[in-house]
Design an enzyme around this catalytic site. Structure first.
Site, short mmCIF file in Angstrom:
data_model
loop_
_atom_site.label_atom_id
_atom_site.label_comp_id
_atom_site.label_asym_id
_atom_site.label_seq_id
_atom_site.Cartn_x
_atom_site.Cartn_y
_atom_site.Cartn_z
N ASN A 14 45.35 41.83 42.64
CA ASN A 14 46.30 40.72 42.65
C ASN A 14 47.74 41.23 42.67
O ASN A 14 48.60 40.65 43.31
CB ASN A 14 46.08 39.80 41.45
N ARG A 66 46.46 45.38 15.55
CA ARG A 66 46.91 44.56 16.67
C ARG A 66 48.36 44.09 16.48
O ARG A 66 49.09 43.94 17.45
CB ARG A 66 45.97 43.36 16.82
N HIS A 110 43.29 32.55 37.14
CA HIS A 110 41.94 32.56 36.55
C HIS A 110 40.92 32.32 37.66
O HIS A 110 41.10 31.43 38.50
CB HIS A 110 41.83 31.47 35.49
N ASP A 151 43.70 29.52 28.51
CA ASP A 151 43.45 28.83 29.79
C ASP A 151 43.71 27.32 29.70
O ASP A 151 43.12 26.54 30.45
CB ASP A 151 42.01 29.07 30.28
#
Length: 208
Positions: A14, A66, A110, A151
């Site tokens: 992409n 994290r 997506h 999403d």
């Protein structure tokens, strides 16, 4: 000139579609100022450097937790001073503070027709495996703005791809990229760069 930063985790197909679209003039009023990956060895970094785009990696494996990774990652993104952040096959959950800071300025591609086959656990080849298991007749890709929900951001555009007899997850993945992702993502960047698309009050607004 819109300053665009692309985030990638894998081979960068992409990303290459974006680079090619800029070179061909299909994306105008935009400058690719940086590529950032969570993986030091992926081909996407080579693609960026071959195109003269600064490319850096920040791996979660190099940090104790994290939170420390998120802090450094956000610092690296900020250094590029982006107007638009493009998630082009980026498989790490981006820090919430980054979503808030760049609200309306992050988009993602997506590989399904959201709201089908999306959310936690649906990424990469897994999406196409589930599509074929479910036996749907039409899949595709969706480009959308990124919000704090996975999403769940406003949809910018979608493109359908039909399932073919004998499809494997790999063949379907390739066709979705060729027929949908590589078309949708450059077009969305061009639309945003030229003021045709924006996020406003949690919705995608398109100027005609």
């Amino acid at each position: 000139m819109l300053r665009v930063v692309v985030l990638v985790s894998g081979g960068g197909t992409n990303l290459q579609a974006i680079i090619d679209a800029v070179a061909a003039g299909r994306i105008s009023n935009a400058n690719l100022v940086g590529v950032l990956s969570n993986n030091k060895t992926v081909k996407s970094l080579e693609r960026a450097r071959a195109a003269g785009i600064p490319a850096v990696s920040v791996s979660p494996k190099d940090f104790a937790d994290r939170e420390a990774f998120n802090e450094t990652f956000l610092e690296k993104v900020n250094e590029f001073q982006p107007d638009l952040i493009v998630l082009a096959g980026f498989l790490v959950a981006i820090p919430q503070q980054m979503v808030r800071r760049y609200e309306g300025r992050i988009i993602n591609i997506h590989p399904s027709l959201i709201p089908s086959f999306c959310g936690v656990g649906y990424y990469g080849l897994k999406v196409h495996e589930r599509v074929l298991e479910r036996g749907v007749k039409v899949t595709g890709a969706t480009v959308h703005f990124v919000t704090e929900g996975m999403d769940e951001g406003p949809i910018i555009d979608q493109k359908a791809v039909y399932i073919e007899e004998g499809d494997t997850p790999e063949s379907l993945q390739r066709r979705v990229m060729e027929q949908a992702e590589w078309i949708l993502l450059p077009q969305a960047i061009d639309d945003i760069a030229n003021g045709r698309v924006r996020m406003e009050n949690g919705k995608c607004v398109r100027e005609h």
